[in-house]
Design an enzyme around this catalytic site. Sequence first.
Site, mmCIF file in Angstrom:
data_model
loop_
_atom_site.group_PDB
_atom_site.id
_atom_site.type_symbol
_atom_site.label_atom_id
_atom_site.label_comp_id
_atom_site.label_asym_id
_atom_site.label_seq_id
_atom_site.Cartn_x
_atom_site.Cartn_y
_atom_site.Cartn_z
ATOM 1 N N HIS A 51 32.537 93.978 -67.631
ATOM 2 C CA HIS A 51 33.017 93.635 -66.492
ATOM 3 C C HIS A 51 33.944 94.645 -65.876
ATOM 4 O O HIS A 51 35.243 94.820 -66.522
ATOM 5 C CB HIS A 51 33.717 92.184 -66.435
ATOM 6 C CG HIS A 51 34.477 91.676 -65.166
ATOM 7 N ND1 HIS A 51 34.245 90.713 -64.733
ATOM 8 C CD2 HIS A 51 35.410 92.442 -64.526
ATOM 9 C CE1 HIS A 51 34.953 90.387 -63.580
ATOM 10 N NE2 HIS A 51 35.650 91.266 -63.277
ATOM 11 N N ARG A 106 29.965 77.936 -71.291
ATOM 12 C CA ARG A 106 31.096 77.128 -71.513
ATOM 13 C C ARG A 106 31.096 76.252 -72.906
ATOM 14 O O ARG A 106 30.770 76.818 -73.965
ATOM 15 C CB ARG A 106 31.529 76.346 -70.379
ATOM 16 C CG ARG A 106 31.793 76.835 -69.306
ATOM 17 C CD ARG A 106 32.659 77.938 -68.831
ATOM 18 N NE ARG A 106 33.001 78.236 -67.340
ATOM 19 C CZ ARG A 106 33.350 79.546 -66.982
ATOM 20 N NH1 ARG A 106 33.752 80.415 -67.752
ATOM 21 N NH2 ARG A 106 33.477 79.526 -65.723
ATOM 22 N N HIS A 132 23.306 86.848 -67.547
ATOM 23 C CA HIS A 132 24.792 86.482 -67.142
ATOM 24 C C HIS A 132 24.987 85.058 -67.011
ATOM 25 O O HIS A 132 25.334 84.915 -65.552
ATOM 26 C CB HIS A 132 25.360 87.528 -66.041
ATOM 27 C CG HIS A 132 26.703 87.810 -65.975
ATOM 28 N ND1 HIS A 132 27.400 88.771 -65.173
ATOM 29 C CD2 HIS A 132 27.780 86.547 -66.298
ATOM 30 C CE1 HIS A 132 28.730 88.699 -65.413
ATOM 31 N NE2 HIS A 132 28.981 87.471 -65.814
ATOM 32 N N ASP A 166 25.787 85.182 -62.781
ATOM 33 C CA ASP A 166 27.227 85.021 -62.960
ATOM 34 C C ASP A 166 27.296 83.459 -62.741
ATOM 35 O O ASP A 166 28.417 83.137 -62.284
ATOM 36 C CB ASP A 166 27.948 85.908 -62.462
ATOM 37 C CG ASP A 166 29.342 86.038 -62.918
ATOM 38 O OD1 ASP A 166 29.587 85.346 -63.989
ATOM 39 O OD2 ASP A 166 30.382 86.692 -62.432
ATOM 40 N N ASN A 219 33.665 84.532 -72.826
ATOM 41 C CA ASN A 219 35.134 84.098 -72.715
ATOM 42 C C ASN A 219 35.397 82.555 -72.691
ATOM 43 O O ASN A 219 35.492 81.903 -71.806
ATOM 44 C CB ASN A 219 35.273 84.677 -71.305
ATOM 45 C CG ASN A 219 34.642 84.209 -70.089
ATOM 46 O OD1 ASN A 219 33.376 83.724 -70.305
ATOM 47 N ND2 ASN A 219 35.142 84.019 -69.023
ATOM 48 N N HIS A 245 27.592 92.716 -62.649
ATOM 49 C CA HIS A 245 27.814 92.377 -61.123
ATOM 50 C C HIS A 245 28.577 93.532 -60.369
ATOM 51 O O HIS A 245 29.712 93.510 -60.127
ATOM 52 C CB HIS A 245 28.664 91.379 -60.960
ATOM 53 C CG HIS A 245 29.878 91.073 -62.043
ATOM 54 N ND1 HIS A 245 30.769 92.041 -62.532
ATOM 55 C CD2 HIS A 245 30.329 90.114 -62.701
ATOM 56 C CE1 HIS A 245 31.778 91.725 -63.210
ATOM 57 N NE2 HIS A 245 31.213 90.240 -63.519
ATOM 58 N N HIS A 274 33.351 75.957 -62.779
ATOM 59 C CA HIS A 274 34.712 75.168 -63.029
ATOM 60 C C HIS A 274 34.736 73.689 -62.254
ATOM 61 O O HIS A 274 33.707 73.580 -61.261
ATOM 62 C CB HIS A 274 35.798 75.980 -62.329
ATOM 63 C CG HIS A 274 35.895 77.617 -62.686
ATOM 64 N ND1 HIS A 274 36.390 77.789 -63.883
ATOM 65 C CD2 HIS A 274 35.434 78.763 -62.277
ATOM 66 C CE1 HIS A 274 36.447 78.973 -63.957
ATOM 67 N NE2 HIS A 274 35.562 79.666 -63.077
ATOM 68 N N HIS A 299 27.805 81.751 -68.046
ATOM 69 C CA HIS A 299 28.969 81.479 -68.621
ATOM 70 C C HIS A 299 28.540 79.658 -69.143
ATOM 71 O O HIS A 299 28.882 78.994 -68.179
ATOM 72 C CB HIS A 299 30.120 81.307 -68.021
ATOM 73 C CG HIS A 299 30.658 82.694 -67.708
ATOM 74 N ND1 HIS A 299 31.794 83.624 -68.220
ATOM 75 C CD2 HIS A 299 30.031 83.360 -66.697
ATOM 76 C CE1 HIS A 299 31.735 84.558 -67.771
ATOM 77 N NE2 HIS A 299 30.916 84.687 -66.796
HETATM 78 O O1 DOR Z 1 34.542 85.094 -61.202
HETATM 79 C C1 DOR Z 1 34.310 85.133 -62.312
HETATM 80 N N1 DOR Z 1 34.121 84.122 -63.164
HETATM 81 N N2 DOR Z 1 34.254 86.250 -62.969
HETATM 82 C C2 DOR Z 1 34.641 86.595 -64.229
HETATM 83 O O2 DOR Z 1 34.438 87.586 -64.497
HETATM 84 C C3 DOR Z 1 34.584 85.547 -65.230
HETATM 85 C C4 DOR Z 1 34.095 84.333 -64.769
HETATM 86 C C5 DOR Z 1 34.441 83.011 -65.554
HETATM 87 O O3 DOR Z 1 34.211 82.890 -66.546
HETATM 88 O O4 DOR Z 1 34.715 81.974 -64.665
HETATM 89 ZN ZN ZN Z 2 30.705 86.525 -65.770
HETATM 90 ZN ZN ZN Z 3 32.654 89.446 -64.849
#
Ligand code: DOR
Ligand code: ZN
Ligand code: ZN
Length: 461
Positions: free
Chosen positions: A194, A78, A74, A323, A108, A250, A327, A76
């Site tokens: 999710h 980016r 899990h 996860d 995403n 999660h 950011h 991201h």
């Molecule tokens: O906290 C989160 N951030 N939950 C998510 O499901 C998406 C993720 C994100 O892509 O920042």
């Molecule tokens: Zn996630």
């Molecule tokens: Zn999520």
Amino acid sequence: MLVIRWIKKGAFKLIVDSILVNAKVYLNKEIVDCSIAIENGEIFKIGKESQMPKADERINLGKLLVLPGLIDAHVHLRDEGKAYKEDFYTGTAAAAAGGVTTVLDMPNNDPVTMSVAALRNRMQKAEKRILVNVGFYSEFPVNLGEVAAIVAEGAVAFKLFMATQIGGLNIDDDKALQEAFIKVGELGVPVAVHAEDKALLTENKEKLKRANKHDPAAFLSAHSEQVEVKAVKRLLEISSESNVHLHFCHISTKEGLHAVIEAKKAGRSVTCEVTPHHLLLSNFDVERYGMMLITMPPLRSSHHIEALWRGIADGWVDILGSDHAPHTLEEKSASSIWDIKVGVPGLETMLPLMLTMVKKNRISLAQVIQLLAEKPAEIFNLKDRGRLEQGKKADLTVVDFKQKFKIAASNFHSKAKYSPFDGWDVQGKPMKTFVNGQLVMDEQEIIAKPGTGRIIRRDRK
Ligand code: DOR
Ligand code: ZN
Ligand code: ZN
């Protein structure tokens, strides 16, 4: 043929690429003193040093502990349109620094990974830049007819985001979801979800906004326990007529976990994940530290946290996932809670935190390995990885189990140089990370070239 591969540089001697000696190795749930021979990116032999073949390179591990390379299902990563938050290089550098040798990348993105073209493009961009192995999730395409082609392109799994509409499949439409589950079930590809119910979440949020509530407490009440439980139950119901394997990301609530446990007891093909932040932090921390801890699903009260730990102890929780959701600090600092970007970076803290919990007897090392290597390899069909065995890929996580240190987010390799765990005292440090036999991270320094990691494409069953 192995014998041919031993013949190097024209010499007819049995020489492998490298041997790691003077190691403590996690083998069959025990820690044993031994050496590992690596040839062509794979584990060639595990045994006593005296039984090792000759090697081009001999690395003395000075009694450090070798674990199977960790798999974080899990992440991201980016990049592309969101590269300002994290890119393939920095995200996989963070993984290597955290002792993670394989990550599965969430869809995403900008553009959303939900077509053959987007997936292919993402793989191509990643290939030259990654330091650890990367497999890719796809969201569902608008046209379910494209699902098989996305799988053929190599997506390891599908991801279904139920909190807002991200993919092409209408998440309000039970029939469409059912059809998607049947299709993916036939292809034998898992669906990670999710589980937060969009309708209930939106209703909660609107009410709170109308009441002019925009503090961390409002975020917690919008993302209520029921928001998770409703989505888990709805998805279990909708998928009941299909062969799909549902994997719940999660899980954060007692009742959500219990719904998963009930489904497992009924013989359903269901697994679930828990994150370190949901195990180690609570709603009180959110109210105290605010924006930094804003994540979805949110952190919960001790009653839920205890249920998650019990779920691990009883073997109901299948995997841990970071996860990792980076950011920028600006994005995390908006004045209204509704404008803050949700998520926390986690790749560089997960292993030290969990090893610290081993030291505190909250979890065993065998459980950590199961949750972070063996089980994710099983669920996502990563056949060559997840265990230290002859013939498997030489993905190795080398840790100093004794070393105590303070988590310092300013030293992260991730672009997101903050953490809710900043300043925490931990014990158990990732010292070296080998990916496909190559040393990528040494004492927290990245020493391999971008492109050392491999793109993982799903094996056909
Ligand atoms: O906290 C989160 N951030 N939950 C998510 O499901 C998406 C993720 C994100 O892509 O920042
Ligand atoms: Zn996630
Ligand atoms: Zn999520």
